[in-house]
Design a protein around this motif. Structure first.
Motif, PDB file in Angstrom:
ATOM      1  N   GLN A 182       0.821  -1.200   0.000  1.00  0.00           N
ATOM      2  CA  GLN A 182       0.000   0.000   0.000  1.00  0.00           C
ATOM      3  C   GLN A 182       0.863   1.261   0.000  1.00  0.00           C
ATOM      4  O   GLN A 182       0.351   2.367  -0.100  1.00  0.00           O
ATOM      5  CB  GLN A 182      -0.942   0.014   1.201  1.00  0.00           C
ATOM      6  N   SER A 183       2.174   1.078   0.106  1.00  0.00           N
ATOM      7  CA  SER A 183       3.122   2.191   0.033  1.00  0.00           C
ATOM      8  C   SER A 183       4.529   1.629   0.044  1.00  0.00           C
ATOM      9  O   SER A 183       4.795   0.620   0.698  1.00  0.00           O
ATOM     10  CB  SER A 183       2.937   3.142   1.221  1.00  0.00           C
ATOM     11  N   GLY A 184       5.427   2.300  -0.672  1.00  0.00           N
ATOM     12  CA  GLY A 184       6.830   1.906  -0.647  1.00  0.00           C
ATOM     13  C   GLY A 184       7.639   2.705   0.346  1.00  0.00           C
ATOM     14  O   GLY A 184       8.865   2.575   0.410  1.00  0.00           O
ATOM     15  N   GLN A 185       6.972   3.515   1.155  1.00  0.00           N
ATOM     16  CA  GLN A 185       7.657   4.505   1.988  1.00  0.00           C
ATOM     17  C   GLN A 185       8.737   3.928   2.904  1.00  0.00           C
ATOM     18  O   GLN A 185       9.856   4.452   2.952  1.00  0.00           O
ATOM     19  CB  GLN A 185       6.640   5.253   2.842  1.00  0.00           C
ATOM     20  N   LEU A 186       8.420   2.875   3.647  1.00  0.00           N
ATOM     21  CA  LEU A 186       9.384   2.370   4.629  1.00  0.00           C
ATOM     22  C   LEU A 186      10.678   1.934   3.938  1.00  0.00           C
ATOM     23  O   LEU A 186      11.779   2.188   4.436  1.00  0.00           O
ATOM     24  CB  LEU A 186       8.786   1.210   5.411  1.00  0.00           C
ATOM     25  N   ASP A 230      13.988  18.550   6.851  1.00  0.00           N
ATOM     26  CA  ASP A 230      12.937  18.700   7.865  1.00  0.00           C
ATOM     27  C   ASP A 230      11.588  18.962   7.192  1.00  0.00           C
ATOM     28  O   ASP A 230      11.474  19.023   5.958  1.00  0.00           O
ATOM     29  CB  ASP A 230      13.285  19.803   8.877  1.00  0.00           C
ATOM     30  N   HIS A 231      10.559  19.105   8.020  1.00  0.00           N
ATOM     31  CA  HIS A 231       9.183  19.272   7.543  1.00  0.00           C
ATOM     32  C   HIS A 231       9.044  20.484   6.618  1.00  0.00           C
ATOM     33  O   HIS A 231       8.429  20.394   5.547  1.00  0.00           O
ATOM     34  CB  HIS A 231       8.271  19.412   8.766  1.00  0.00           C
ATOM     35  N   GLU A 232       9.638  21.596   7.006  1.00  0.00           N
ATOM     36  CA  GLU A 232       9.522  22.825   6.222  1.00  0.00           C
ATOM     37  C   GLU A 232      10.156  22.667   4.847  1.00  0.00           C
ATOM     38  O   GLU A 232       9.585  23.068   3.825  1.00  0.00           O
ATOM     39  CB  GLU A 232      10.179  23.986   6.972  1.00  0.00           C
ATOM     40  N   GLU A 233      11.350  22.075   4.791  1.00  0.00           N
ATOM     41  CA  GLU A 233      12.015  21.866   3.503  1.00  0.00           C
ATOM     42  C   GLU A 233      11.193  20.939   2.603  1.00  0.00           C
ATOM     43  O   GLU A 233      11.106  21.146   1.392  1.00  0.00           O
ATOM     44  CB  GLU A 233      13.400  21.263   3.730  1.00  0.00           C
ATOM     45  N   GLY A 356       2.210  13.869   3.533  1.00  0.00           N
ATOM     46  CA  GLY A 356       3.631  13.781   3.845  1.00  0.00           C
ATOM     47  C   GLY A 356       3.919  14.146   5.284  1.00  0.00           C
ATOM     48  O   GLY A 356       3.051  14.663   5.995  1.00  0.00           O
ATOM     49  N   SER A 357       5.152  13.880   5.707  1.00  0.00           N
ATOM     50  CA  SER A 357       5.529  14.207   7.088  1.00  0.00           C
ATOM     51  C   SER A 357       7.037  14.133   7.255  1.00  0.00           C
ATOM     52  O   SER A 357       7.746  13.567   6.405  1.00  0.00           O
ATOM     53  CB  SER A 357       4.883  13.225   8.078  1.00  0.00           C
ATOM     54  N   GLY A 396       9.405  12.854   3.921  1.00  0.00           N
ATOM     55  CA  GLY A 396       8.954  12.342   2.637  1.00  0.00           C
ATOM     56  C   GLY A 396       7.481  12.581   2.432  1.00  0.00           C
ATOM     57  O   GLY A 396       6.777  13.052   3.328  1.00  0.00           O
ATOM     58  N   PHE A 397       7.026  12.253   1.239  1.00  0.00           N
ATOM     59  CA  PHE A 397       5.610  12.439   0.932  1.00  0.00           C
ATOM     60  C   PHE A 397       5.216  11.501  -0.201  1.00  0.00           C
ATOM     61  O   PHE A 397       6.063  10.892  -0.861  1.00  0.00           O
ATOM     62  CB  PHE A 397       5.309  13.894   0.550  1.00  0.00           C
TER      63      PHE A 397
END
Length: 429
Positions: A182-186, A230-233, A356-357, A396-397
């Motif tokens: 359901q996601s490749g994120q990890l 970071d989150h802002e970038e 994203g986070s 990431g997002f």
């Protein structure tokens, strides 16, 4: 090689041969007008009886919809044509005559068209949507290549869930349980620790029994992960990326946008920076709009639409409560009840296109999250080890391709944004 309709501007006043199909036709006395398509575009072929003779003219008039052929003719400029050109036909060789083509110019129901999806995608509007999809994919690769990202391909078969949910497709992997991703994120987080900036582009699967116009069972995701970010970038990269693909669609798909009657001015407004609203501010706004929503509730489609209607651009909603977000999201150091996260909501009612986070980079905190979410530490041992050996701040997002295609194309339903959609009750064709 034979020229294509897409290359037609290079051959003005030249005689060429096109391999093509007949999309439609009409005749007016001694002239036949053939709407030709070759997969790269559409062009009108003009057959004048006095120029080609009786035999060829009758052959042209007798052509059936979606018959395939080689058409010889002279390319001429024509300001009235959407492409700016037409073909003055001088010869015609039928390859295959189509009989009783099921999708005629009359109106057809959606279920009928979906049953004939293998043919429906030939039509002008469906063709335009999928060309826009292709342009977004092309622009995606160009953007991430320019920004120094490495393409990484995570597995589709996994031993566990990326987000700890139960909406997974189960299968057997020899004598083990496995699931469609359901996601490749990890896996991309692991790759980011090796390559710094990475992204994936591939299919994902959600076993959600949803019938809304925004959902598919199988869809494609673009998922970047970035070390030392970071989150802002991350938010800045997201808005630059979305602005880039919008501009690419405007620049490279003018005929497709015209075929869809898309309002270009709405796409021209998609330029960074994008407005931002915290979850707290969103709750206050929604209550002011008459919504009965408590702090801590997730935002649904009506909430997102109400917020998006206040803006001409996509809008970020940031800092959601930790309790309604995934286990891997980093808490905000200034307010540990909320996460350093954001959803990007598209205007015009298209909903969330990016989630994203910033990810948790602390070993002990992630271990605590495992306990809170009831996740197996054995199954995720490799993911924990990323925080054990040289952990760094990272973010990431994920962008859902089909929702983005629907938004930029200006169409209502995501089922038209993928060649062969998989819906709750549709596995054919």
């Amino acid at each position: 090689m034979k020229p294509t309709i897409e290359q037609i501007s290079r051959h003005v006043d030249q005689t060429i041969t096109l391999g093509c199909w007949l999309a439609n036709k009409r005749s007016s006395g001694k002239i036949a007008f053939l709407q030709l398509r070759d997969g790269t575009g559409f062009i009108q072929g003009i057959v004048v009886k006095s120029d080609v003779g009786e035999e060829l003219f009758q052959k042209a008039k007798g052509l059936t919809q979606e018959s395939s052929m080689y058409v010889e003719g002279v390319v001429k400029t024509d300001e009235r044509s959407p492409s700016g050109f037409e073909l003055q036909v001088t010869g015609l060789e039928i390859i295959h005559e189509a009989v009783d083509y099921p999708i005629t110019p009359k109106e057809h129901g959606t279920e009928f068209l979906m049953d004939h999806r293998h043919l429906w995608m030939r039509s002008k509007k469906q063709h335009a949507i999928l060309r826009i999809r292709n342009e977004i994919i092309r622009a995606t690769y160009a953007f991430f290549d320019k920004e120094g990202f490495v393409k990484i391909d995570p597995p589709i078969l996994t031993g566990n869930s990326a987000e700890g949910t139960t909406n997974l497709f189960h299968t057997k992997y020899f004598d083990e349980n496995a699931y469609l991703s359901q996601s490749g994120q990890l896996y991309l987080e692991a790759a980011a620790m090796a390559f710094n900036r990475v992204f994936s582009f591939g299919p994902t699967f959600r076993a959600e029994k949803s019938k809304t116009r925004r959902h598919l069972i199988e869809f494609w995701m673009i998922e970047p992960e970035m070390a030392f970010t970071d989150h802002e970038e991350s938010l800045q990269i997201q808005e630059q990326y979305v602005s880039h693909i919008a501009k690419s669609v405007i620049d490279h798909c003018p005929l497709e946008l015209e075929a869809l009657d898309r309002d270009i001015t709405k796409l021209q407004q998609i330029q960074a920076p994008f407005p931002r609203l915290t979850y707290d501010e969103a709750i206050v706004f929604l209550r002011g709009q008459g919504f009965d929503i408590a702090w801590g509730e997730d935002l649904g489609a009506p909430h997102e639409t109400a917020i998006a209607e206040s803006y001409d651009k996509p809008v970020f909603i940031t800092h959601y409560p930790l309790g309604i977000k995934s286990f891997y999201m980093k808490p905000d150091p200034e307010n540990p009840e909320v996460a350093l996260c954001a959803d990007l909501i598209a205007p015009e009612g298209y909903g969330e296109i990016i989630g994203g986070s910033q990810r948790i980079d602390d070993f002990e905190l992630l271990e605590q999250r495992f306990e809170e979410h009831g996740l197996s530490e054995d199954a995720y041992r490799w993911y924990l080890e990323l925080r054990q050996y040289g952990s760094v701040p990272h973010s990431g997002f994920g962008l859902g391709l089909e929702r983005t295609v629907a938004w930029m194309s200006g169409i209502e339903h995501v089922r038209e944004t993928i060649p062969f959609p998989r819906l709750l009750n549709r596995l054919y064709p």
